[in-house]
Design a protein around this motif. Sequence first.
Motif, mmCIF file in Angstrom:
data_model
loop_
_atom_site.group_PDB
_atom_site.id
_atom_site.type_symbol
_atom_site.label_atom_id
_atom_site.label_comp_id
_atom_site.label_asym_id
_atom_site.label_seq_id
_atom_site.Cartn_x
_atom_site.Cartn_y
_atom_site.Cartn_z
ATOM 1 N N ARG A 141 0.859 -1.183 0.000
ATOM 2 C CA ARG A 141 0.000 0.000 0.000
ATOM 3 C C ARG A 141 0.894 1.231 0.000
ATOM 4 O O ARG A 141 1.547 1.530 0.992
ATOM 5 N N ALA A 142 0.921 1.960 -1.101
ATOM 6 C CA ALA A 142 1.770 3.140 -1.219
ATOM 7 C C ALA A 142 1.298 4.289 -0.345
ATOM 8 O O ALA A 142 2.073 5.190 -0.027
ATOM 9 N N ASP A 143 0.044 4.277 0.079
ATOM 10 C CA ASP A 143 -0.487 5.383 0.872
ATOM 11 C C ASP A 143 -0.146 5.275 2.357
ATOM 12 O O ASP A 143 -0.431 6.185 3.124
ATOM 13 N N LEU A 144 0.489 4.197 2.788
ATOM 14 C CA LEU A 144 0.880 4.046 4.190
ATOM 15 C C LEU A 144 2.241 4.677 4.414
ATOM 16 O O LEU A 144 3.193 4.387 3.687
ATOM 17 N N MET A 145 2.326 5.567 5.417
ATOM 18 C CA MET A 145 3.593 6.217 5.728
ATOM 19 C C MET A 145 3.650 6.550 7.212
ATOM 20 O O MET A 145 2.609 6.646 7.872
ATOM 21 N N GLY B 109 1.314 8.717 9.722
ATOM 22 C CA GLY B 109 -0.047 8.659 9.201
ATOM 23 C C GLY B 109 -0.927 7.893 10.172
ATOM 24 O O GLY B 109 -0.478 7.440 11.232
ATOM 25 N N SER C 140 3.716 -4.597 2.534
ATOM 26 C CA SER C 140 3.982 -3.502 3.466
ATOM 27 C C SER C 140 3.867 -4.052 4.877
ATOM 28 O O SER C 140 2.906 -4.742 5.202
ATOM 29 N N HIS D 96 8.242 -1.103 3.101
ATOM 30 C CA HIS D 96 7.694 -1.624 1.849
ATOM 31 C C HIS D 96 8.736 -2.573 1.257
ATOM 32 O O HIS D 96 9.912 -2.227 1.170
#
Length: 112
Positions: free
Chosen positions: A65-69, A72, A103, A94
Amino acid sequence: MGPYSGPRVGCKREGPAGGRPGGQPRAARSDGFAHHPEARDEAAEAEAAKGKRKAVTLSLQLPGRADLMAEGRVALAWFRQGVDGVWLIARVVHSLGAGGWSSTVEAETPPA
């Protein structure tokens, strides 16, 4: 003899400065907030909240999931009581391997 020869026999501290030349006392350590009591109080509250927040942690492995940082938030549902809710993401790794993109999320309870 090697670099460490053990305790020195017969050495002692003298005077209030512990034998420092000129009798100078040790410098007091400053936390940088001496002139800003509001900043000092905010920093103390942030440290206290950090200690409480780290009390409960969670680790998840899921498809990439690229939107997990970090820093956040992630909302979990349909797990169990105590896990369902909003979590603050502390760390995300990742990975791309033979099994595909994944991830790994490490989260902790958010500050109240």
